[in-house]
Design an enzyme around this catalytic site. Sequence first.
Site, mmCIF file in Angstrom:
data_model
loop_
_atom_site.group_PDB
_atom_site.id
_atom_site.type_symbol
_atom_site.label_atom_id
_atom_site.label_comp_id
_atom_site.label_asym_id
_atom_site.label_seq_id
_atom_site.Cartn_x
_atom_site.Cartn_y
_atom_site.Cartn_z
ATOM 1 N N GLU A 141 1.832 10.749 -2.373
ATOM 2 C CA GLU A 141 2.609 10.374 -1.188
ATOM 3 C C GLU A 141 3.092 11.605 -0.426
ATOM 4 O O GLU A 141 3.106 11.614 0.809
ATOM 5 C CB GLU A 141 3.773 9.486 -1.598
ATOM 6 C CG GLU A 141 3.305 8.106 -2.058
ATOM 7 C CD GLU A 141 4.439 7.212 -2.504
ATOM 8 O OE1 GLU A 141 4.712 6.208 -1.814
ATOM 9 O OE2 GLU A 141 5.061 7.526 -3.545
ATOM 10 N N GLU A 145 1.370 3.361 -9.523
ATOM 11 C CA GLU A 145 2.604 2.582 -9.621
ATOM 12 C C GLU A 145 2.374 1.151 -10.085
ATOM 13 O O GLU A 145 3.210 0.563 -10.772
ATOM 14 C CB GLU A 145 3.332 2.570 -8.270
ATOM 15 C CG GLU A 145 3.980 3.894 -7.892
ATOM 16 C CD GLU A 145 3.058 4.826 -7.126
ATOM 17 O OE1 GLU A 145 3.550 5.793 -6.527
ATOM 18 O OE2 GLU A 145 1.824 4.592 -7.145
#
Length: 263
Positions: free
Chosen positions: A117, A137
Amino acid sequence: MSDEQNPILCERHGAVGVLTINRPKTLNALNVPTLLALESALTALEKDASVRVIVITGAGDKAFVAGGDIADLNSRQGLQHYEEFAEVIHRVFRRFELCDKPTIGAINGWALGGGTELLLTLDLRLVAAEAKLGLPEINLGLFPGAGGTQRLIRQVPLCRAKELMFTGNQITAAEAVDLGLCNRSVAREMLMEESMKLAHQIAQKSPLTLKLLKRALRDGAEMPLGAALAHEQAIIGLVLDSQDAHEGCSAFLEKRAAQFTGK
């Protein structure tokens, strides 16, 4: 000084600033103190007129950023996470995205979860050949929550973005280059040398023109084509009011190297 006391190293090499995430014992995992230190270091380099390009990397030879601090995340409930962690990481990552100075990621190892990210907010990305990238995730019953869901679908084909997030699978450096997530793969021992070489090359350009170019690209990506073209037309007009633009043209005509001052 331990990495917990000094989680971000900030160095200047001529016109290039280097930020190193310095938590190798945790594979450079991101927690709130680290993010706040990263924001403070970025602010210092942004305010330093002598710094024209910013490189960011991770300490050690294993990880760029291996993700968030899972134990820290597991200790929080939704509203607490939103107020104490999510707002901080979103703000800091957006700061990198909006930075007027070119940014280069030297991805020296695993860039997982928050590492990918963060990578998505940087302008250019050189990746060590041994590195792995991914958004795992989903394996924790979560999904990317630091901008990954939105930035990834704007940078790679939608079906590939969904595959990465739905499966949590890691990809190699070569796959990341093929997908368009990174500019090129580099042998790990050459990564910083190549990153600094690229940074110094860009640092020779006009810092004012680079700033306005970044704004034209960033703003235009959010506009319909007609509005983006009008925005570009206005921005290049501003550039032609600068001393650097005329210095560059004069240097070309006089067959000499341009000396850009940012004015």
